[in-house]
Design a protein around this motif. Structure first.
Motif, PDB file in Angstrom:
ATOM      1  N   GLY A   1       0.754  -1.242  -0.002  1.00 29.65           N
ATOM      2  CA  GLY A   1      -0.014   0.013  -0.054  1.00 29.65           C
ATOM      3  C   GLY A   1       0.821   1.213   0.002  1.00 29.65           C
ATOM      4  O   GLY A   1       0.554   2.352  -0.705  1.00 29.65           O
ATOM      5  N   MET A   2       1.796   1.278   0.787  1.00 31.36           N
ATOM      6  CA  MET A   2       2.806   2.531   1.062  1.00 31.36           C
ATOM      7  C   MET A   2       3.495   2.776  -0.466  1.00 31.36           C
ATOM      8  O   MET A   2       3.663   3.971  -0.800  1.00 31.36           O
ATOM      9  CB  MET A   2       3.747   2.281   2.050  1.00 31.36           C
ATOM     10  N   LEU A   3       3.926   1.723  -0.927  1.00 32.92           N
ATOM     11  CA  LEU A   3       4.841   1.959  -2.242  1.00 32.92           C
ATOM     12  C   LEU A   3       3.723   2.378  -3.406  1.00 32.92           C
ATOM     13  O   LEU A   3       4.141   3.319  -4.308  1.00 32.92           O
ATOM     14  CB  LEU A   3       5.245   0.334  -2.913  1.00 32.92           C
ATOM     15  N   SER A   4       2.442   1.795  -3.396  1.00 31.88           N
ATOM     16  CA  SER A   4       1.467   2.390  -4.437  1.00 31.88           C
ATOM     17  C   SER A   4       1.321   3.972  -3.840  1.00 31.88           C
ATOM     18  O   SER A   4       1.140   4.689  -4.955  1.00 31.88           O
ATOM     19  CB  SER A   4       0.355   1.515  -4.323  1.00 31.88           C
ATOM     20  N   HIS A   5       1.087   4.324  -2.776  1.00 27.05           N
ATOM     21  CA  HIS A   5       0.784   5.547  -2.190  1.00 27.05           C
ATOM     22  C   HIS A   5       2.096   6.566  -2.889  1.00 27.05           C
ATOM     23  O   HIS A   5       1.431   7.661  -3.070  1.00 27.05           O
ATOM     24  CB  HIS A   5       0.581   5.501  -0.712  1.00 27.05           C
ATOM     25  N   MET A   6       2.857   5.937  -2.640  1.00 24.77           N
ATOM     26  CA  MET A   6       4.296   6.989  -2.945  1.00 24.77           C
ATOM     27  C   MET A   6       4.188   7.089  -4.458  1.00 24.77           C
ATOM     28  O   MET A   6       4.499   8.312  -5.039  1.00 24.77           O
ATOM     29  CB  MET A   6       5.434   6.264  -2.500  1.00 24.77           C
ATOM     30  N   LEU A   7       3.897   6.025  -5.358  1.00 26.70           N
ATOM     31  CA  LEU A   7       3.694   6.280  -6.524  1.00 26.70           C
ATOM     32  C   LEU A   7       2.655   7.282  -7.202  1.00 26.70           C
ATOM     33  O   LEU A   7       2.786   7.849  -8.230  1.00 26.70           O
ATOM     34  CB  LEU A   7       3.732   4.772  -7.488  1.00 26.70           C
ATOM     35  N   LEU A   8       1.703   7.144  -6.327  1.00 26.28           N
ATOM     36  CA  LEU A   8       0.398   8.039  -6.813  1.00 26.28           C
ATOM     37  C   LEU A   8       0.997   9.520  -6.222  1.00 26.28           C
ATOM     38  O   LEU A   8       0.529  10.493  -6.938  1.00 26.28           O
ATOM     39  CB  LEU A   8      -1.006   7.548  -5.976  1.00 26.28           C
TER      40      LEU A   8
ATOM     41  N   PHE B   1      -4.397  19.155   0.061  1.00 24.33           N
ATOM     42  CA  PHE B   1      -4.750  17.792  -0.062  1.00 24.33           C
ATOM     43  C   PHE B   1      -3.552  16.831  -0.296  1.00 24.33           C
ATOM     44  O   PHE B   1      -3.527  15.875   0.380  1.00 24.33           O
ATOM     45  CB  PHE B   1      -5.821  17.699  -1.291  1.00 24.33           C
ATOM     46  N   ASN B   2      -2.611  17.266  -0.936  1.00 26.20           N
ATOM     47  CA  ASN B   2      -1.347  16.784  -0.925  1.00 26.20           C
ATOM     48  C   ASN B   2      -0.752  16.605   0.296  1.00 26.20           C
ATOM     49  O   ASN B   2       0.039  15.647   0.683  1.00 26.20           O
ATOM     50  CB  ASN B   2      -0.506  17.361  -1.971  1.00 26.20           C
ATOM     51  N   THR B   3      -0.728  17.426   1.294  1.00 27.73           N
ATOM     52  CA  THR B   3      -0.154  17.495   2.666  1.00 27.73           C
ATOM     53  C   THR B   3      -0.648  16.777   3.370  1.00 27.73           C
ATOM     54  O   THR B   3      -0.121  15.764   4.123  1.00 27.73           O
ATOM     55  CB  THR B   3      -0.211  19.135   3.107  1.00 27.73           C
ATOM     56  N   ILE B   4      -2.060  16.550   3.377  1.00 22.97           N
ATOM     57  CA  ILE B   4      -3.011  15.582   4.321  1.00 22.97           C
ATOM     58  C   ILE B   4      -2.523  14.178   3.611  1.00 22.97           C
ATOM     59  O   ILE B   4      -2.341  13.401   4.433  1.00 22.97           O
ATOM     60  CB  ILE B   4      -4.492  15.614   4.035  1.00 22.97           C
ATOM     61  N   SER B   5      -2.409  13.870   2.310  1.00 24.53           N
ATOM     62  CA  SER B   5      -1.837  12.505   1.767  1.00 24.53           C
ATOM     63  C   SER B   5      -0.623  11.883   2.381  1.00 24.53           C
ATOM     64  O   SER B   5      -0.358  10.844   2.769  1.00 24.53           O
ATOM     65  CB  SER B   5      -2.081  12.542   0.376  1.00 24.53           C
ATOM     66  N   LEU B   6       0.340  13.081   2.066  1.00 26.57           N
ATOM     67  CA  LEU B   6       1.667  12.849   2.702  1.00 26.57           C
ATOM     68  C   LEU B   6       1.808  12.623   4.124  1.00 26.57           C
ATOM     69  O   LEU B   6       2.756  11.822   4.646  1.00 26.57           O
ATOM     70  CB  LEU B   6       2.623  13.925   2.159  1.00 26.57           C
ATOM     71  N   ILE B   7       1.264  13.273   4.889  1.00 27.57           N
ATOM     72  CA  ILE B   7       1.120  12.998   6.484  1.00 27.57           C
ATOM     73  C   ILE B   7       0.532  11.582   6.667  1.00 27.57           C
ATOM     74  O   ILE B   7       1.103  11.163   7.674  1.00 27.57           O
ATOM     75  CB  ILE B   7       0.112  14.271   7.067  1.00 27.57           C
ATOM     76  N   ALA B   8      -0.478  11.333   6.116  1.00 25.07           N
ATOM     77  CA  ALA B   8      -1.195   9.896   6.224  1.00 25.07           C
ATOM     78  C   ALA B   8      -0.106   8.903   5.931  1.00 25.07           C
ATOM     79  O   ALA B   8       0.254   7.879   6.689  1.00 25.07           O
ATOM     80  CB  ALA B   8      -2.329   9.731   5.381  1.00 25.07           C
ATOM     81  N   LEU B   9       0.710   9.095   4.846  1.00 26.05           N
ATOM     82  CA  LEU B   9       1.592   8.281   4.375  1.00 26.05           C
ATOM     83  C   LEU B   9       2.669   8.016   5.226  1.00 26.05           C
ATOM     84  O   LEU B   9       3.089   7.076   5.876  1.00 26.05           O
ATOM     85  CB  LEU B   9       2.374   8.476   3.029  1.00 26.05           C
ATOM     86  N   LEU B  10       3.337   9.294   5.695  1.00 23.06           N
ATOM     87  CA  LEU B  10       4.195   9.140   6.837  1.00 23.06           C
ATOM     88  C   LEU B  10       4.103   8.672   8.028  1.00 23.06           C
ATOM     89  O   LEU B  10       4.652   7.845   8.946  1.00 23.06           O
ATOM     90  CB  LEU B  10       4.790  10.630   6.896  1.00 23.06           C
TER      91      LEU B  10
END
Length: 263
Positions: A41-48, A64-73
């Protein structure tokens, strides 16, 4: 990009359901399977996320990019912490947060002026700020869980959901201060580099963000000193952690919301 979103979403959803099912049925959670799915999931999230942030016109850290990045980290640090502490059950929170974050990042759109021609100093400041925010976000969530566990133990309730389903109180407290220490160090470096490389706080609309971040840094630092010198823990430590994170969140996310969506 749709395929990456679907893979990441499915991996996060499956892990969320699996851990939830394991907790409700008192079944053991298979750590290798859980972390393996989260890695996919994280690898796909990074690619996205990568092409949305790293654009031809500069770095795009809109809300929105910030929220997505925070969730990933958030998920990344949960995975790292779970490698040496028995906290795999906390994935019941980490996986859904990642699912919400990747969904918001994929569908959300906000105007943003890309960051162009920034030096390595500001890049380091941005990366460290995101990392610090994510770890301290985890600490705040951990503090909430700790309060729930302390409450159940104090009132001696028959059905102790939080005590029975989550790691032991000692493990939870140890993890809390691990997170606070890591987050405090990252935030210290982020603030230090920021003061060196940011030229005009008022012109760049980050004076208020700096004030709230420094106040948060002081609270987290005071908590670490109090824990080391006076043995602060339990409810006091949880309350200070939550308060310090609220200040950080106001400066970090609150300012982006106002500047990008309100003003």
């Amino acid at each position: 990009m749709l395929l990456a979103f679907l893979i990441a979403s499915m991996a996060y959803l499956v892990v969320s359901i699996y851990i939830g099912w394991s907790l409700t049925t008192n079944k053991p959670i298979h750590k290798s399977v859980t972390l393996g799915l989260l890695l996919i999931g994280m690898l796909s999230h990074m690619l996205l996320l990568y092409p949305d942030i790293v654009t031809l016109y500069g770095l795009n850290f809109n809300l929105f990019n910030t929220i997505s990045l925070i969730a990933l980290l958030f998920l990344l640090f949960y995975t790292l912490f779970s490698l040496y502490r028995p906290i795999i059950s906390l994935g019941i929170l980490a996986a859904p947060i990642a699912l919400i974050g990747v969904t918001i990042g994929y569908f959300g759109r906000a105007p943003y002026r890309p960051l162009t021609d920034i030096g390595i100093g500001l890049e380091a400041h941005i990366i460290l700020s995101f990392a610090a925010y994510c770890v301290l976000f985890m600490a705040a969530v951990q503090a909430l869980f700790l309060r729930l566990q302390n409450r159940e133990l104090k009132h001696q309730t028959i059905h102790r959901f939080w005590v029975n389903k989550l790691p032991s109180l000692q493990t939870m407290e140890g993890l809390l201060f691990d997170m606070i220490l890591v987050g405090f160090v990252l935030l210290s470096f982020a603030l230090g580099i920021g003061f060196i490389y940011v030229e005009d706080l008022m012109a760049q609309h980050i004076a208020h963000k700096t004030v709230f971040s420094v106040l948060s840094w002081l609270l987290f630092g005071g908590l670490l000193i109090g824990h080391w010198r006076a043995g602060w823990r339990g409810k006091r430590a949880a309350n200070i952690t939550i308060s310090a994170f609220v200040l950080l969140a106001i400066g970090f996310v609150g300012s982006k919301f106002v500047l990008e969506l309100v003003l």
